[in-house]
Design a protein around this motif. Sequence first.
Motif, PDB file in Angstrom:
ATOM      1  N   GLN A 122      13.768  -5.829   4.016  1.00  0.00           N
ATOM      2  CA  GLN A 122      13.509  -6.786   2.942  1.00  0.00           C
ATOM      3  C   GLN A 122      12.072  -7.294   3.098  1.00  0.00           C
ATOM      4  O   GLN A 122      11.653  -7.651   4.203  1.00  0.00           O
ATOM      5  N   VAL A 123      11.348  -7.314   1.998  1.00  0.00           N
ATOM      6  CA  VAL A 123       9.930  -7.675   2.035  1.00  0.00           C
ATOM      7  C   VAL A 123       9.643  -8.789   1.028  1.00  0.00           C
ATOM      8  O   VAL A 123       9.954  -8.656  -0.159  1.00  0.00           O
ATOM      9  N   MET A 124       9.071  -9.881   1.521  1.00  0.00           N
ATOM     10  CA  MET A 124       8.627 -10.969   0.655  1.00  0.00           C
ATOM     11  C   MET A 124       7.099 -10.975   0.651  1.00  0.00           C
ATOM     12  O   MET A 124       6.478 -11.046   1.710  1.00  0.00           O
ATOM     13  N   LEU A 125       6.508 -10.900  -0.531  1.00  0.00           N
ATOM     14  CA  LEU A 125       5.058 -10.926  -0.679  1.00  0.00           C
ATOM     15  C   LEU A 125       4.648 -12.288  -1.210  1.00  0.00           C
ATOM     16  O   LEU A 125       5.067 -12.689  -2.307  1.00  0.00           O
ATOM     17  N   PHE A 126       3.833 -12.996  -0.432  1.00  0.00           N
ATOM     18  CA  PHE A 126       3.430 -14.365  -0.756  1.00  0.00           C
ATOM     19  C   PHE A 126       1.946 -14.379  -1.094  1.00  0.00           C
ATOM     20  O   PHE A 126       1.104 -14.157  -0.229  1.00  0.00           O
ATOM     21  N   GLY A 127       1.625 -14.627  -2.361  1.00  0.00           N
ATOM     22  CA  GLY A 127       0.234 -14.669  -2.796  1.00  0.00           C
ATOM     23  C   GLY A 127      -0.358 -16.056  -2.655  1.00  0.00           C
ATOM     24  O   GLY A 127       0.303 -17.056  -2.944  1.00  0.00           O
ATOM     25  N   THR A 128      -1.596 -16.122  -2.213  1.00  0.00           N
ATOM     26  CA  THR A 128      -2.262 -17.409  -2.050  1.00  0.00           C
ATOM     27  C   THR A 128      -3.753 -17.279  -2.341  1.00  0.00           C
ATOM     28  O   THR A 128      -4.305 -16.175  -2.295  1.00  0.00           O
ATOM     29  N   PHE A 129      -4.389 -18.390  -2.667  1.00  0.00           N
ATOM     30  CA  PHE A 129      -5.846 -18.422  -2.663  1.00  0.00           C
ATOM     31  C   PHE A 129      -6.254 -18.644  -1.216  1.00  0.00           C
ATOM     32  O   PHE A 129      -5.428 -19.038  -0.381  1.00  0.00           O
ATOM     33  N   HIS A 130      -7.494 -18.383  -0.894  1.00  0.00           N
ATOM     34  CA  HIS A 130      -7.929 -18.568   0.489  1.00  0.00           C
ATOM     35  C   HIS A 130      -8.239 -20.046   0.723  1.00  0.00           C
ATOM     36  O   HIS A 130      -9.118 -20.622   0.080  1.00  0.00           O
ATOM     37  N   PHE A 131      -7.474 -20.653   1.618  1.00  0.00           N
ATOM     38  CA  PHE A 131      -7.670 -22.076   1.912  1.00  0.00           C
ATOM     39  C   PHE A 131      -9.091 -22.339   2.409  1.00  0.00           C
ATOM     40  O   PHE A 131      -9.684 -23.363   2.123  1.00  0.00           O
ATOM     41  N   LYS A 132      -9.607 -21.401   3.179  1.00  0.00           N
ATOM     42  CA  LYS A 132     -10.992 -21.466   3.660  1.00  0.00           C
ATOM     43  C   LYS A 132     -11.655 -20.183   3.218  1.00  0.00           C
ATOM     44  O   LYS A 132     -11.491 -19.126   3.824  1.00  0.00           O
TER      45      LYS A 132
END
Length: 266
Positions: free
Chosen positions: A28-38
């Motif tokens: 099972q694969v969860m892909l979590f997208g984010t902007f770069h905090f830094k």
Amino acid sequence: MPRLPIAIVCSLILSLIPLPLLAAQPAQVMLFGTFHFKDAGLDTVKVKDIDVFTAANQAYMEALTQRLQGFKPTRVLLEYNPENDELINERYREYLAGNYELGANEIYQLGFRIAKLAGHERVYSFDNREVGWQAEPMFEYAKENDSPEMKNFNKIIETYTAEDEQARASMSLKELLQRQNDPANERLNMDLYLATNSIGAGDGYAGAAATASWWERNFYMYANIQQLAEPGERVIAIGGTGHIAILKQLLAIDKRLEGVPVDPYF
């Protein structure tokens, strides 16, 4: 000779199958997208960093990672240069020992926290730096030929940057992360690269070559996920939306892996 009940026959058959085969459930694969905090300054869209160290944002980080731990990940995959794997894991071990203060980057704020809660001894990179967005020939061609596609691309970048800056100024960290994983925003992110795809069509295809190089890097990154997502694993991969948007498309096609939506965990 008396016939054995079906339940007994099935039990006998199962007893002959090697245990690894019985346990070989798709990962099972969860892909979590984010902007770069830094932000390292490498992205096409340039925006001001948010302050993840405010009391409210730190409280949300703690709550979010606690919820993501509910996924019970067996591996935490992060977007960092594989050449820095030893350094990153040295920092992670120091963090486990209470001797490393988390930096602003999502690698630390999300990745390290989740891995620690899950009781992991290490984290993994799914990044690839061998192939990058090879856009210089496209930019040169567009400049020499006054390509209308590049003018349109620059307008898209301006609009995208303004909207992103407005979002960071008005939204909570929770809302920003939900926005990064919204399918509409992911589509806009991918469309940035298609906006220049037709530059030089029929005359060297500089635009298509640049677009292909970006997708190629993401295929390499997806290969790393496939390699680490062995049967029975529960993998969470955290990375920039520019990558995750494409990787989600590949995961949706891949019959060997089972995708897990991230939305319920916000």
